[in-house]
Design a protein around this motif. Sequence first.
Motif, PDB file in Angstrom:
ATOM      1  N   GLY A   2      40.943  77.641 -66.602  1.00  0.00           N
ATOM      2  CA  GLY A   2      39.797  78.174 -65.878  1.00  0.00           C
ATOM      3  C   GLY A   2      39.936  78.087 -64.373  1.00  0.00           C
ATOM      4  N   CYS A   3      39.064  78.825 -63.685  1.00  0.00           N
ATOM      5  CA  CYS A   3      39.133  78.902 -62.233  1.00  0.00           C
ATOM      6  C   CYS A   3      37.819  78.527 -61.564  1.00  0.00           C
ATOM      7  CB  CYS A   3      39.579  80.299 -61.796  1.00  0.00           C
ATOM      8  SG  CYS A   3      38.395  81.593 -62.239  1.00  0.00           S
ATOM      9  N   GLN A   4      36.887  77.910 -62.318  1.00  0.00           N
ATOM     10  CA  GLN A   4      35.623  77.530 -61.713  1.00  0.00           C
ATOM     11  C   GLN A   4      35.045  76.288 -62.365  1.00  0.00           C
ATOM     12  OE1 GLN A   4      32.612  80.548 -62.296  1.00  0.00           O
ATOM     13  NE2 GLN A   4      33.637  81.266 -64.131  1.00  0.00           N
ATOM     14  N   ILE A   5      34.306  75.537 -61.549  1.00  0.00           N
ATOM     15  CA  ILE A   5      33.626  74.341 -62.026  1.00  0.00           C
ATOM     16  C   ILE A   5      32.283  74.221 -61.305  1.00  0.00           C
ATOM     17  CG2 ILE A   5      35.704  73.039 -62.672  1.00  0.00           C
ATOM     18  CD1 ILE A   5      35.505  71.546 -60.013  1.00  0.00           C
ATOM     19  N   THR A   6      31.368  73.498 -61.919  1.00  0.00           N
ATOM     20  CA  THR A   6      30.072  73.193 -61.324  1.00  0.00           C
ATOM     21  C   THR A   6      29.867  71.689 -61.402  1.00  0.00           C
ATOM     22  OG1 THR A   6      29.197  75.338 -62.003  1.00  0.00           O
ATOM     23  CG2 THR A   6      27.587  73.646 -61.414  1.00  0.00           C
ATOM     24  N   ILE A   7      29.462  71.098 -60.274  1.00  0.00           N
ATOM     25  CA  ILE A   7      29.292  69.650 -60.175  1.00  0.00           C
ATOM     26  C   ILE A   7      27.885  69.357 -59.651  1.00  0.00           C
ATOM     27  CG2 ILE A   7      30.168  67.523 -59.112  1.00  0.00           C
ATOM     28  CD1 ILE A   7      32.790  69.177 -58.569  1.00  0.00           C
ATOM     29  N   PRO A   8      27.152  68.424 -60.267  1.00  0.00           N
ATOM     30  CA  PRO A   8      25.849  68.039 -59.735  1.00  0.00           C
ATOM     31  C   PRO A   8      25.987  67.345 -58.379  1.00  0.00           C
ATOM     32  CG  PRO A   8      26.182  67.149 -61.952  1.00  0.00           C
ATOM     33  CD  PRO A   8      27.483  67.717 -61.499  1.00  0.00           C
TER      34      PRO A   8
END
Length: 139
Positions: free
Chosen positions: A98-104
């Motif tokens: 994958g090429c994306q992440i989301t972090i709080p």
Amino acid sequence: MWIQKQLTLKCHPRGFHIITDEIERQLPELRQIRTGLLHLFLQHTSASLGINENADPTVRADLEEHFNRSAPDGACWYQHDYEGDDDMPAHIKCSTLGCQITIPISSGLLALGTWQGICLGEHRDQGGARRVIATIHGE
């Protein structure tokens, strides 16, 4: 509040690299966010982004070994080979990881676990500088 910036990552050699500090240095705006999310989107098809072990470098070495075995350079069955022996395997690794992440974001800090870091998978021998679109949403 919404903030969006294009970040440029320095050139990294082939392999898996913890880039948390590099990302945080380019995003001083994180400190303004009490509660929110950071979304990172890598604008390339031959590298990847993820969250992984940030302490023991053997984890990253083992990841590199694993993916090099599962998508070997120069395999005779690849049709896409005009950009070099490492190009098609890099696309396979990007598609897999994958090429994306989301972090709080919590109290101005990335809410990563103790042993977690933002990990760039550089899948080319000469990947060069990489661009990341960072989008912050929060209050």
